[in-house]
Design an enzyme around this catalytic site. Structure first.
Site, PDB file in Angstrom:
ATOM      1  N   LYS A  52     131.396  93.756 115.852  1.00 29.05           N
ATOM      2  CA  LYS A  52     130.710  93.916 115.196  1.00 29.05           C
ATOM      3  C   LYS A  52     131.352  92.335 114.037  1.00 29.05           C
ATOM      4  O   LYS A  52     131.753  92.527 112.859  1.00 29.05           O
ATOM      5  CB  LYS A  52     130.829  94.887 114.510  1.00 29.05           C
ATOM      6  CG  LYS A  52     129.676  94.552 113.527  1.00 29.05           C
ATOM      7  CD  LYS A  52     129.247  96.252 112.777  1.00 29.05           C
ATOM      8  CE  LYS A  52     128.120  96.172 112.115  1.00 29.05           C
ATOM      9  NZ  LYS A  52     126.829  96.244 112.458  1.00 29.05           N
TER      10      LYS A  52
HETATM   11  N1  PMP Z   1     124.002  97.118 117.315  1.00 31.66           N
HETATM   12  C1  PMP Z   1     124.147  96.285 116.883  1.00 31.66           C
HETATM   13  C2  PMP Z   1     123.609  95.289 117.135  1.00 31.66           C
HETATM   14  C3  PMP Z   1     124.230  96.346 115.258  1.00 31.66           C
HETATM   15  O1  PMP Z   1     124.294  95.724 114.689  1.00 31.66           O
HETATM   16  C4  PMP Z   1     124.645  97.790 114.490  1.00 31.66           C
HETATM   17  C5  PMP Z   1     124.616  98.132 113.602  1.00 31.66           C
HETATM   18  N2  PMP Z   1     125.454  98.015 113.776  1.00 31.66           N
HETATM   19  C6  PMP Z   1     124.216  98.546 116.002  1.00 31.66           C
HETATM   20  C7  PMP Z   1     124.061  97.960 117.648  1.00 31.66           C
HETATM   21  C8  PMP Z   1     124.072 100.415 115.581  1.00 31.66           C
HETATM   22  O2  PMP Z   1     125.602 100.734 115.096  1.00 31.66           O
HETATM   23  P1  PMP Z   1     125.607 101.656 114.745  1.00 31.66           P
HETATM   24  O3  PMP Z   1     124.995 102.702 114.816  1.00 31.66           O
HETATM   25  O4  PMP Z   1     127.207 101.841 114.414  1.00 31.66           O
HETATM   26  O5  PMP Z   1     125.493 101.386 112.998  1.00 31.66           O
END
Ligand code: PMP
Length: 329
Positions: free
Chosen positions: A180
């Site tokens: 991330k």
């Molecule tokens: N994919 C991307 C590219 C994201 O930025 C996010 C948001 N964090 C997600 C998926 C979803 O992840 P999460 O459910 O852990 O927020």
């Protein structure tokens, strides 16, 4: 506030107005060991640019509990663990243990005296002024916990128009989507701009194999003949906690969920399509490439998931209390 400088405004006065805060911001944020007033948390201008290439972050939500007794942080430890995992892959060192980060998040919520739903953004960036373009491995980081309030869409009638992007999702061989990292969002942003240009709300990115991966800020799933399918974690996606939560809740509701490769045209034939993410929550997709999904509103299974998710994050459900960190008002 517009992006245009005011008549006669100097760069410094523009910066002053930003620092003064002509936009909503919290009173306090947490920076490298302590709470600092938002307006005093600046860095040297040379600390941006290349340094931001190696920055990693998290997005966490704290929901007001269903009985109004306090805030409930959703899957806090798992989000913090993913922050360390991102840092490990890009080889930057977060100089704090998880207990300190957990305490920092709670300190930020308390210091700002939030009584609404809050989004929290812990993020790490290489400390000091980075002279070397590439940011060497093992560089010490600063860690910031920012926050802002948000309006939850859970339990409301909503939907979005999605379109498959002409941009390919970044991949494991070049920029791992599992990390991330802010820099990864260049890919999602280009796709988002294209989608908006063409009259859609959000893009769906295909991976280098031409299979469905995810949206720019959320994972995706489809329902066809009662079976839920979602791209696997090796499809070029972030290992989303909302995706994991959704799989768990859907299975508890008795549905079959399959993690596998998904074709673009499966989206065209689906009865339901929805995005899943901390920020986007459970977001129904009403059209894909202009083709209506189902009856053009959230489908029954999407609605069921939306309710189940809302019940868990607000502590209304007796299940999954272990996902919640309670902070009484
Ligand atoms: N994919 C991307 C590219 C994201 O930025 C996010 C948001 N964090 C997600 C998926 C979803 O992840 P999460 O459910 O852990 O927020």
């Amino acid at each position: 506030m517009t992006n245009e400088p005011e008549q006669g405004a100097t760069p410094m006065s523009i910066m002053d107005s930003l620092v003064r805060g002509d936009r909503a911001h919290p009173e306090w944020l947490w920076r490298s060991g302590s709470l600092v007033p938002w307006a005093e948390s600046s860095i040297h201008v040379n600390a941006v640019g290349h340094a931001s290439v190696a920055s990693v972050f998290e997005g966490i939500k704290a929901y007001v509990s269903h009985d109004g007794a306090g805030l409930l942080l959703f899957r806090l430890d798992e989000h913090l663990r993913r922050l360390y995992e991102s840092a490990r892959i890009v080889r930057i060192d977060i100089p704090y243990g998880i207990e300190i980060l957990r305490a920092a998040v709670i300190e930020v919520l308390r210091a700002n005296a939030y009584r609404e739903d809050v989004y929290l953004r812990p993020w790490a960036f290489p400390a000091g002024i980075v002279q070397e373009q590439m940011v060497p491995a093992g560089v010490i980081c600063e860690l910031v916990v920012d926050s802002w309030t948000f309006q939850s869409g859970l339990g409301t009638e909503r939907g979005c128009r999605a379109a498959v992007s002409s941009w390919t999702r970044i991949n494991e061989a070049s920029m791992p989507p599992r990390v991330k990292a802010f820099s990864n969002y260049h890919n999602g942003r280009l796709a988002m701009l294209e989608a908006r240009e063409n009259g859609h709300d959000w893009p769906i990115l295909l991976n280098e194999r031409g299979k469905v991966s995810e949206g720019p800020g959320a994972c995706i799933a489809l329902v066809r003949d009662g079976v839920v399918s979602t791209p696997s974690t090796t499809s070029g996606i972030l290992e989303s906690l909302t995706r994991d939560t959704s799989i768990t809740l859907l299975r508890e509701l008795g549905h079959t969920v399959v993690e596998r490769e998904v074709d673009r045209t499966e989206l065209y034939l689906a009865d339901e399509v929805f995005f899943m993410g901390t920020g986007w929550e459970i977001l129904p997709v009403t059209t894909v490439d202009g083709l209506q999904v189902g009856d053009g509103t959230a489908g029954p299974l999407t609605r069921q998931l939306d309710t189940a998710y809302g019940d868990v994050v607000r502590g209304r459900s007796p299940r999954h209390k272990d996902w919640l960190t309670e902070l009484p008002f």
